[in-house]
Design a protein around this motif. Structure first.
Motif, PDB file in Angstrom:
ATOM      1  N   GLU A 493       0.854  -1.193   0.000  1.00  0.00           N
ATOM      2  CA  GLU A 493       0.000   0.000   0.000  1.00  0.00           C
ATOM      3  C   GLU A 493       0.882   1.232   0.000  1.00  0.00           C
ATOM      4  O   GLU A 493       1.770   1.382   0.843  1.00  0.00           O
ATOM      5  N   TRP A 494       0.639   2.133  -0.961  1.00  0.00           N
ATOM      6  CA  TRP A 494       1.497   3.303  -1.144  1.00  0.00           C
ATOM      7  C   TRP A 494       0.641   4.539  -1.375  1.00  0.00           C
ATOM      8  O   TRP A 494      -0.480   4.456  -1.881  1.00  0.00           O
ATOM      9  N   ILE A 495       1.233   5.707  -1.023  1.00  0.00           N
ATOM     10  CA  ILE A 495       0.612   7.000  -1.319  1.00  0.00           C
ATOM     11  C   ILE A 495       1.334   7.584  -2.519  1.00  0.00           C
ATOM     12  O   ILE A 495       2.550   7.827  -2.473  1.00  0.00           O
ATOM     13  N   LEU A 496       0.585   7.805  -3.604  1.00  0.00           N
ATOM     14  CA  LEU A 496       1.140   8.445  -4.788  1.00  0.00           C
ATOM     15  C   LEU A 496       0.899   9.946  -4.667  1.00  0.00           C
ATOM     16  O   LEU A 496      -0.236  10.394  -4.468  1.00  0.00           O
ATOM     17  N   SER A 497       1.981  10.733  -4.775  1.00  0.00           N
ATOM     18  CA  SER A 497       1.892  12.187  -4.685  1.00  0.00           C
ATOM     19  C   SER A 497       2.054  12.779  -6.067  1.00  0.00           C
ATOM     20  O   SER A 497       3.025  12.468  -6.776  1.00  0.00           O
ATOM     21  N   ALA A 498       1.099  13.643  -6.450  1.00  0.00           N
ATOM     22  CA  ALA A 498       1.121  14.262  -7.775  1.00  0.00           C
ATOM     23  C   ALA A 498       1.340  15.755  -7.627  1.00  0.00           C
ATOM     24  O   ALA A 498       0.738  16.412  -6.769  1.00  0.00           O
ATOM     25  N   SER A 499       2.192  16.301  -8.469  1.00  0.00           N
ATOM     26  CA  SER A 499       2.464  17.738  -8.435  1.00  0.00           C
ATOM     27  C   SER A 499       2.690  18.224  -9.848  1.00  0.00           C
ATOM     28  O   SER A 499       3.107  17.470 -10.729  1.00  0.00           O
ATOM     29  N   ALA A 500       2.409  19.520 -10.058  1.00  0.00           N
ATOM     30  CA  ALA A 500       2.639  20.165 -11.344  1.00  0.00           C
ATOM     31  C   ALA A 500       2.853  21.636 -11.108  1.00  0.00           C
ATOM     32  O   ALA A 500       2.255  22.230 -10.183  1.00  0.00           O
ATOM     33  N   ASN A 501       3.673  22.254 -11.899  1.00  0.00           N
ATOM     34  CA  ASN A 501       3.982  23.665 -11.749  1.00  0.00           C
ATOM     35  C   ASN A 501       2.722  24.505 -11.966  1.00  0.00           C
ATOM     36  O   ASN A 501       2.093  24.424 -13.015  1.00  0.00           O
ATOM     37  N   GLY A 502       2.358  25.279 -10.929  1.00  0.00           N
ATOM     38  CA  GLY A 502       1.179  26.124 -11.023  1.00  0.00           C
ATOM     39  C   GLY A 502      -0.091  25.453 -10.569  1.00  0.00           C
ATOM     40  O   GLY A 502      -1.179  26.014 -10.779  1.00  0.00           O
ATOM     41  N   TYR A 503       0.022  24.292  -9.924  1.00  0.00           N
ATOM     42  CA  TYR A 503      -1.166  23.557  -9.480  1.00  0.00           C
ATOM     43  C   TYR A 503      -0.950  23.082  -8.052  1.00  0.00           C
ATOM     44  O   TYR A 503       0.193  22.801  -7.621  1.00  0.00           O
ATOM     45  N   LEU A 504      -2.051  23.000  -7.338  1.00  0.00           N
ATOM     46  CA  LEU A 504      -1.986  22.441  -5.994  1.00  0.00           C
ATOM     47  C   LEU A 504      -1.720  20.941  -6.081  1.00  0.00           C
ATOM     48  O   LEU A 504      -2.246  20.261  -6.968  1.00  0.00           O
ATOM     49  N   PRO A 505      -0.899  20.406  -5.179  1.00  0.00           N
ATOM     50  CA  PRO A 505      -0.597  18.963  -5.216  1.00  0.00           C
ATOM     51  C   PRO A 505      -1.814  18.129  -4.829  1.00  0.00           C
ATOM     52  O   PRO A 505      -2.772  18.621  -4.232  1.00  0.00           O
ATOM     53  N   ALA A 506      -1.737  16.828  -5.170  1.00  0.00           N
ATOM     54  CA  ALA A 506      -2.807  15.883  -4.825  1.00  0.00           C
ATOM     55  C   ALA A 506      -2.180  14.536  -4.510  1.00  0.00           C
ATOM     56  O   ALA A 506      -1.031  14.264  -4.882  1.00  0.00           O
ATOM     57  N   THR A 507      -2.904  13.689  -3.815  1.00  0.00           N
ATOM     58  CA  THR A 507      -2.420  12.358  -3.455  1.00  0.00           C
ATOM     59  C   THR A 507      -3.501  11.321  -3.710  1.00  0.00           C
ATOM     60  O   THR A 507      -4.699  11.624  -3.675  1.00  0.00           O
ATOM     61  N   GLU A 508      -3.058  10.085  -3.959  1.00  0.00           N
ATOM     62  CA  GLU A 508      -3.950   8.940  -4.086  1.00  0.00           C
ATOM     63  C   GLU A 508      -3.285   7.753  -3.395  1.00  0.00           C
ATOM     64  O   GLU A 508      -2.070   7.544  -3.534  1.00  0.00           O
ATOM     65  N   THR A 509      -4.080   6.976  -2.667  1.00  0.00           N
ATOM     66  CA  THR A 509      -3.557   5.766  -2.023  1.00  0.00           C
ATOM     67  C   THR A 509      -3.884   4.559  -2.891  1.00  0.00           C
ATOM     68  O   THR A 509      -5.040   4.372  -3.301  1.00  0.00           O
ATOM     69  N   VAL A 510      -2.861   3.732  -3.196  1.00  0.00           N
ATOM     70  CA  VAL A 510      -3.055   2.553  -4.037  1.00  0.00           C
ATOM     71  C   VAL A 510      -2.558   1.324  -3.290  1.00  0.00           C
ATOM     72  O   VAL A 510      -1.649   1.398  -2.456  1.00  0.00           O
ATOM     73  N   SER A 511      -3.156   0.192  -3.611  1.00  0.00           N
ATOM     74  CA  SER A 511      -2.743  -1.095  -3.045  1.00  0.00           C
ATOM     75  C   SER A 511      -2.415  -2.031  -4.202  1.00  0.00           C
ATOM     76  O   SER A 511      -3.286  -2.330  -5.028  1.00  0.00           O
ATOM     77  N   ILE A 512      -1.166  -2.468  -4.278  1.00  0.00           N
ATOM     78  CA  ILE A 512      -0.678  -3.293  -5.385  1.00  0.00           C
ATOM     79  C   ILE A 512      -0.424  -4.705  -4.875  1.00  0.00           C
ATOM     80  O   ILE A 512       0.198  -4.901  -3.819  1.00  0.00           O
TER      81      ILE A 512
END
Length: 646
Positions: A493-512
């Motif tokens: 189980e991992w937390i994926l962190s997403a970011s982009a220049n000029g945007y607020l970050p976001a996260t998603e939790t996935v289970s592989i």
């Protein structure tokens, strides 16, 4: 661990199969043909010899009594072969056969004084054959498949008869001048034979397995006079016997440096020999087991020493061409006699030994080097049971030991393309320069296959954006202009962190689990800031007459951290302001201290200090007159001035 070490040692002492001929002349063992061709422009010549011996009991009529005699039959077979490689996939071979058949009679009373001695024999060149092979390597792996058509023609020159004749007086079994059909191999050769085999060779490292399956056709002609002993009756027989045969040969070899151990089995099933005498005994199968050892002598020469034994049931009465029925007073038809015809090429001997001498141009020069190494995962360093292949080259692929990752392969000199693959991992390719005779060690790591994919889009417009997804603080992937990304994520189980220049970050939790494939899309909220923009906050609170930030202000400052994190190139000035209460000098100092406290909070939250600067304006830049408590609250503020964002 011990098992893995043992496999590694076996791989190190093993070698590739030698490009040496089989009994057909085509590359192979003895009775089994290798589906891999000899190689473009390569050729081979060979002399094969096999001497068999069989002690068989027959019923003889001596002195008016039925007596069992055990005669010894010797049969020698010699093949002279040559083969040539027609490109990388075709090989052609020719074979000349010479045979010697001999029966040594048991010397018993009534037989000891035969005028012609104890032995009857015949020999001569028997057949000339042509063999063609097509081999292919589907998928550039360890499996080779092939097809082999062939044809043999009779060239017998051994005298007046193509089978052994009793040139002696009556010996209790055969009259003078009678063909000795009840031998295992009374024939010198067949009139015509042809067939086709499907070939398969699988390099299982360190052993190689070969299998040939085919349909063969034989035609024999028999012209002789059958005698009904004691009556003087005779009948002239002139008949053709045609035999369709199912053929299966299989062999396994263990090549090592300078020599090879091998074992083979060959089975022939005669499809039309359907006679059964009522006792459930059938004589329509032949089977021989033949182990051996092959020695590489150097300068292109090699030698085989083999031994063989048959496991079929030879009974002389099934080889007499129907004489038993004629002797009993019947008039057997040719169809009946055909069920009792000697098998084409004869029965296998009870046991035998052989010695072969071979030459192959492929072995003359040392054009190869031994390549060894390991393959492991770049993610966790674990060894992989990978395949190390050499696309477009004659070298056989190597399979790594799953416990150690070790592989060994003999590779040709020159430029060599290498492909390393393993389930769940990205293919890796390399081009190496191989120097003949110089062994080389090459280790490889493979990147895991990317099992999580998705897209980055703008939450407001839905258009694709370039963003970065990260997990485990170490593994990241960046999307392309189309917004798509792919990344390897390990089981768990991992937390994926997403970011982009000029945007607020976001996260998603996935289970592989089991390296399953998954799609995770990110829609990011834009928060771009521009040069000259001022972000003003009057809800950042401090203790009274202090630069200590109140806890209720942390949420606002964390929002600032997100905005700055989404704009990693922004340079920001932190400006502190107060109302007009108190001395002007006091307010100036307090505004500078409060700006510094915000600076420290942002740096401690991960914003680089080089992107920030501070200034205090005291009471000198009110946004509204300090005429009321409400106005004074608006003037007590922290402002963030965007100096640049490139």
């Amino acid at each position: 661990m011990k098992k893995g070490l043992l496999i590694s040692v076996l791989l190190m002492v093993s070698a590739v199969a030698l490009a040496l001929p089989s009994y057909t002349g085509l590359r192979g063992l003895n009775r089994t043909v290798d589906s891999k061709p000899i190689g473009a422009g390569e050729f081979s010549v060979a002399l094969f010899s096999f001497l068999g011996m069989s002690d068989d009991t027959r019923a003889a009529w001596i002195g008016g009594e039925a007596v069992d005699v055990t005669d010894t039959e010797y049969d020698g077979t010699w093949y002279i072969t040559t083969a040539f490689g027609l490109g990388d996939k075709f090989e052609i071979a020719g074979r000349l056969s010479y045979v010697w058949n001999c029966l040594s009679r048991e010397s018993i009373e009534g037989r000891e004084d035969l005028s012609g001695g104890e032995n009857e024999n015949d020999d001569g060149f028997s057949e000339a054959g042509l063999y063609l092979k097509y081999g292919m390597n589907p998928g550039e792996g360890n499996l080779w498949l092939g097809f082999m058509p062939w044809v043999n023609l009779s060239i017998y020159d051994g005298g007046n008869s193509p089978f052994v004749i009793n040139n002696n007086e009556y010996d209790g079994i055969w009259q003078a001048g009678q063909p000795m059909f009840e031998m295992r191999r009374p024939m010198i050769g067949t009139d015509f034979s042809a067939g086709a085999d499907l070939l398969m060779s699988l390099d299982m490292k360190p052993v190689v397995w070969h299998t040939n399956v085919g349909y063969h056709y034989f035609k024999q002609n028999f012209q002789f006079t059958d005698h009904r002993y004691g009556t003087g009756d005779t009948v002239a027989v002139d008949m053709d016997v045609e035999d369709p045969v199912f053929h299966l040969a299989t062999g396994i070899e263990y090549p090592m440096k300078g020599w090879t151990l091998f074992a083979e089995a060959e089975w022939r099933h005669f499809l039309d020999r359907d006679y059964e005498a009522g006792n459930e005994e059938r004589y329509d199968d032949l089977l021989i087991i033949q182990p051996g050892v092959r020695f590489e002598l150097g300068s292109g020469f090699a030698c085989d020493v083999v031994g063989g034994f048959s496991v079929d049931n030879f009974d002389p009465k099934w080889n007499d061409l129907g004489h038993h029925a004629y002797q009993a007073g019947m008039e057997p038809t040719n169809d009946y006699r055909a069920n009792f015809a000697p098998f084409p090429e004869g029965y296998y001997p009870a046991w035998g030994v052989g010695v072969n001498l071979m030459y192959s141009s492929d072995l003359v020069e040392d054009r190869y080097a031994l390549m060894t190494g390991t393959v492991s995962s770049s993610f966790d360093g674990q060894p992989l049971g990978a395949t190390v292949a050499f696309p477009g080259d004659e070298a056989d692929a190597a399979i790594c030991d799953p416990g150690t990752g070790f592989y060994a392969a003999e590779v040709p000199e020159g430029s060599l393309d290498v492909s390393i693959t393993a389930p769940g991992y990205m293919e890796r390719t390399a081009t190496l320069q191989v120097v003949a005779g110089q062994d080389m060690v090459r280790d490889f790591t493979l990147d895991p296959a990317k099992n999580v994919t998705g897209t980055f889009t703008d939450m407001e417009t839905g258009l694709p954006i370039i963003g970065t997804v990260t997990y485990s603080d170490a593994v990241s992937a960046t999307s392309g202009p189309d917004g798509t990304y792919s990344i390897f994520v390990a089981d768990g189980e991992w937390i994926l962190s997403a970011s982009a220049n000029g945007y607020l970050p976001a996260t998603e939790t996935v289970s592989i689990s089991g390296m399953q494939e998954m799609v995770v899309d990110f829609q990011l909220e834009p928060c771009a800031i521009e040069e000259g923009q001022v972000l003003s906050f009057d809800n950042i609170y401090f203790d009274v007459n202090s630069a200590t930030i109140k806890r209720e202000s942390y949420e606002v400052l964390d929002e600032i951290v997100e905005i700055l994190g989404a704009n990693p190139n922004a340079q920001v000035q932190i400006a502190g302001h107060t109302d007009s209460d108190g001395a002007e000098s006091y307010n100036q100092t307090l505004s500078e201290q409060r700006a510094q406290s915000v600076f420290d909070y942002l740096v401690n939250s991960g914003i680089e200090a080089r992107r920030l600067s501070t200034v205090g304006y005291g009471e000198n830049q009110p946004v509204v007159p300090n005429t009321s408590a409400a106005n004074k609250a608006m003037n007590r503020r922290i402002e963030f001035v965007v100096l640049s964002n490139r």
